[in-house]
Design a protein around this motif. Structure first.
Motif, PDB file in Angstrom:
ATOM      1  N   LEU A   1       0.787  -1.221   0.077  1.00 20.48           N
ATOM      2  CA  LEU A   1       0.088   0.112  -0.016  1.00 20.48           C
ATOM      3  C   LEU A   1       0.827   1.199  -0.098  1.00 20.48           C
ATOM      4  N   ILE A   2       1.859   1.259   0.916  1.00 21.06           N
ATOM      5  CA  ILE A   2       2.685   2.621   1.007  1.00 21.06           C
ATOM      6  C   ILE A   2       3.463   2.646  -0.471  1.00 21.06           C
ATOM      7  N   ASN A   3       3.882   1.424  -1.148  1.00 16.80           N
ATOM      8  CA  ASN A   3       4.630   1.617  -2.308  1.00 16.80           C
ATOM      9  C   ASN A   3       3.684   2.408  -3.453  1.00 16.80           C
ATOM     10  N   TYR A   4       2.420   1.559  -3.250  1.00 14.07           N
ATOM     11  CA  TYR A   4       1.419   2.205  -4.467  1.00 14.07           C
ATOM     12  C   TYR A   4       1.246   3.756  -4.129  1.00 14.07           C
TER      13      TYR A   4
ATOM     14  N   VAL B   1       8.937 -15.753  -5.396  1.00 13.97           N
ATOM     15  CA  VAL B   1       8.859 -15.072  -6.642  1.00 13.97           C
ATOM     16  C   VAL B   1       7.804 -13.925  -6.666  1.00 13.97           C
ATOM     17  N   ILE B   2       6.740 -14.214  -6.040  1.00 12.93           N
ATOM     18  CA  ILE B   2       5.871 -13.387  -5.934  1.00 12.93           C
ATOM     19  C   ILE B   2       5.939 -12.297  -4.959  1.00 12.93           C
ATOM     20  N   ALA B   3       6.490 -12.770  -3.841  1.00 15.25           N
ATOM     21  CA  ALA B   3       6.627 -11.842  -2.840  1.00 15.25           C
ATOM     22  C   ALA B   3       7.740 -10.639  -3.028  1.00 15.25           C
ATOM     23  N   PHE B   4       8.814 -11.095  -3.536  1.00 11.92           N
ATOM     24  CA  PHE B   4       9.906 -10.165  -4.041  1.00 11.92           C
ATOM     25  C   PHE B   4       9.463  -9.312  -5.106  1.00 11.92           C
ATOM     26  N   TYR B   5       9.048 -10.105  -6.097  1.00 11.74           N
ATOM     27  CA  TYR B   5       9.222  -9.529  -7.340  1.00 11.74           C
ATOM     28  C   TYR B   5       7.969  -9.419  -8.189  1.00 11.74           C
ATOM     29  N   ALA B   6       6.715  -9.421  -7.591  1.00  8.30           N
ATOM     30  CA  ALA B   6       5.337  -9.421  -7.946  1.00  8.30           C
ATOM     31  C   ALA B   6       5.177  -8.197  -8.811  1.00  8.30           C
TER      32      ALA B   6
ATOM     33  N   SER C   1       2.020   1.870 -11.974  1.00  3.93           N
ATOM     34  CA  SER C   1       1.155   1.956 -11.007  1.00  3.93           C
ATOM     35  C   SER C   1       0.148   0.730 -10.918  1.00  3.93           C
ATOM     36  N   ALA C   2      -0.025   0.121 -11.986  1.00  6.03           N
ATOM     37  CA  ALA C   2      -1.010  -0.954 -12.085  1.00  6.03           C
ATOM     38  C   ALA C   2      -0.222  -2.203 -11.572  1.00  6.03           C
ATOM     39  N   SER C   3       0.963  -2.355 -11.752  1.00  9.92           N
ATOM     40  CA  SER C   3       1.823  -3.367 -11.113  1.00  9.92           C
ATOM     41  C   SER C   3       1.934  -3.133  -9.635  1.00  9.92           C
ATOM     42  N   LEU C   4       1.854  -1.909  -9.043  1.00  8.20           N
ATOM     43  CA  LEU C   4       2.059  -2.010  -7.657  1.00  8.20           C
ATOM     44  C   LEU C   4       0.542  -2.340  -7.073  1.00  8.20           C
ATOM     45  N   LEU C   5      -0.458  -1.599  -7.974  1.00 12.27           N
ATOM     46  CA  LEU C   5      -1.789  -2.025  -7.401  1.00 12.27           C
ATOM     47  C   LEU C   5      -1.913  -3.481  -7.283  1.00 12.27           C
ATOM     48  N   SER C   6      -1.410  -4.438  -8.197  1.00  7.05           N
ATOM     49  CA  SER C   6      -1.718  -5.672  -8.398  1.00  7.05           C
ATOM     50  C   SER C   6      -0.959  -6.386  -7.182  1.00  7.05           C
ATOM     51  N   ALA C   7      -0.061  -5.907  -6.812  1.00 11.34           N
ATOM     52  CA  ALA C   7       0.781  -6.335  -5.580  1.00 11.34           C
ATOM     53  C   ALA C   7       0.039  -6.121  -4.376  1.00 11.34           C
TER      54      ALA C   7
END
Length: 508
Positions: free
Chosen positions: A186-189, A301-306, A318-324
């Motif tokens: 959330l903070i990254n987004y 793989v998902i946790a680090f590099y989602a 932005s969409a990538s960070l929202l998907s994470a």
């Protein structure tokens, strides 16, 4: 292959209930999971932020922005970039070995305190970093903090919790990991939207918030009765603590078993050598196999590099960070569900269901990417969202199985005399293979391409069969009577024999 067991001491049944005191203490201790999860989530997010890449990893940035010839799967392949992520786990590996000595000699509480303080220092250094050296040094300090916390917190939770609630309480550690990762996503987004380009500093520095909570909270944590008995010949204080945390006066049966276990423990001068003995073979195998399997599920793989993975299939920054964020929500909810059902359905059932769920979703993800994503261009939005849904299904499977149970089962199976050593081996193996996966994934993605999901899916198949054959059920078994589950297991009884004379097994 295994059945649920109800175990009672020769001195009588254990008494006690879940008290607010235990619940509050465990909530504070479980903040150690929040710092671990926050770091996992934050590192994957910032390494997909263009200002961060431009400042610290300019080669990756230019390759991502302007190199039209390179494969989609290879744009982020950089040893320096993976070193940023994985350096924490080498530091955590080494720190956890030292933490074992601190936990055994001085108690669980000082280890938790040391972990919070080191993580706090690392977060400050990362937030202020102006070159790659400060960044890596900060990661090393974060690793020291996570190493101490991961060594001590699962032990603390297992020792404080009543046997019938131990699964739920200990799964709170993984739930806290999920909360930390979700908070980071959330903070990254949010910080990615800061136009000036310094949002990554906020993301990294905000790790100080959970670190401060853990450090300050650790000052007020009570020590576990197990640790008090282990470090003192005066058992009255341990008895009072046991009465306090169990909420009853009659704790003689549990206290007697703790004292007996401690008497055995006091004869052990070299626990790392002791754990190699034949009668501890099942615990040693599980201390190595479970954390190894937890990492080769492919979850990191998902946790680090989602966000990087989502950018690979064509989503924007932005969409990538929202998907994470979405995968983080799914992981947190599924882990909470695990807390509610683990002591009812048991460990083995969740392992099996989660393993099958992860396997099916990984095969489908690999199939979609193999069919739709080439070396150049992207996939349609429909297929990108399908991959996102399948990843959420995979994360949910991990969230109620190998995520929390990978910490719960090792923390509850060790006798007191080898408990710190066993937990250290568990953490070391976990960190070692986390490091290997983190350090090699981007290169593996470049070379295996969509086959990376079939690779991890194969390991999920192996580990599900392993649990079915070799892991006995441990729900509702008092932690000081856990040796009996191996005596009754179809395979392990051939190795350990009947080492217990003071306990009996009854049908539940």
């Amino acid at each position: 292959m295994a059945v649920g067991l109800a175990i009672s001491s020769a001195g009588g049944q254990y008494n006690g209930k879940m008290t607010p005191f235990v619940l509050l203490s465990c909530m504070v201790a479980a903040t150690g999971g929040v710092i671990f999860g926050y770091d996992i989530g934050i590192s994957g997010g910032v390494t997909s932020m263009e200002p961060f890449l431009k400042k610290f990893f300019p080669e990756v940035y230019s390759r991502m922005k302007s190199d039209k010839k390179i494969s989609n799967y290879c744009k982020f392949d950089s040893e320096l970039l993976t070193s940023f992520t994985s350096s924490l786990y080498i530091a955590g590996l080494l720190a956890s070995l030292f933490a074992s000595l601190v936990t055994r000699a001085y108690g669980r509480k000082p280890s938790i305190l040391a972990g919070g303080a080191a993580f706090l220092a690392g977060s400050a250094l990362n937030g202020a970093a102006f070159n790659i050296y400060m960044l890596i040094l900060g990661r090393i300090l974060l690793g020291v903090g996570v190493g101490f916390a991961n060594q001590a917190v699962p032990l603390y939770l297992s020792e404080m919790a009543p046997a019938k609630h131990r699964g739920a309480i200990n799964n709170g550690f993984q739930f806290s990991v999920g909360i930390g990762a979700l908070s980071a996503n959330l903070i990254n987004y949010g910080t990615e939207k800061i136009k000036a380009g310094w949002g990554w500093r906020i993301s990294l520095a905000m790790a100080a918030v959970p670190a401060s909570m853990l450090t300050l909270g650790a000052f007020f944590l009570p020590e576990t009765p197990n640790s008090l008995i282990q470090r003192s010949t005066d058992h009255q204080r341990a008895k009072q603590m046991l009465q306090h945390i169990r909420g009853v006066d009659d704790v003689e049966a549990e206290l007697d078993d703790l004292i007996k276990a401690n008497n055995v423990s006091k004869t052990i001068k070299h626990p790392f050598k002791k754990i190699l003995e034949r009668k501890y073979r099942p615990q040693l195998v599980m201390a190595i196999a479970i954390p190894f399997f937890q990492q080769v599920t492919g979850i990191n793989v998902i946790a680090f590099y989602a966000p990087i993975l989502f950018r690979t299939i064509g989503l924007g920054e932005s969409a990538s960070l929202l998907s994470a964020v979405m995968t983080g929500v799914v992981g947190t909810i599924s882990t909470f569900i695990s807390m509610l059902i683990v002591d009812k359905f048991g460990r083995r059932a969740l392992f099996m269901v989660g393993g099958i769920q992860m396997l099916v979703s990984q095969i489908m993800i690999g199939g979609v990417m193999a069919a739709q994503l080439g070396d150049h261009g992207g996939v349609s939005k429909g297929y990108a969202y399908l991959v996102l849904v399948l990843i959420c299904i995979y994360v949910a499977g991990f969230g109620w199985s190998w995520g929390p149970l990978g910490w719960l089962v090792p923390s509850e199976i060790f006798p007191l005399e080898i408990r710190s050593a066993g937990q250290s081996i568990n953490v070391v193996v976990n960190f070692l293979f986390t490091f290997i996966v983190a350090q090699t994934f981007l290169a593996m993605l470049c070379h295996f391409k969509s086959g990376i999901f079939f690779f991890f899916g194969g390991w999920v198949s192996v580990m599900t069969v392993f649990v079915y054959l070799f892991l006995p059920e441990t729900k509702n078994v008092p932690i000081e009577k856990m040796e009996m589950v191996w005596v009754e297991h179809w395979f392990w009884r051939r190795i350990v024999g009947d080492f217990s004379k003071d306990a009996k097994i009854e049908a539940p």
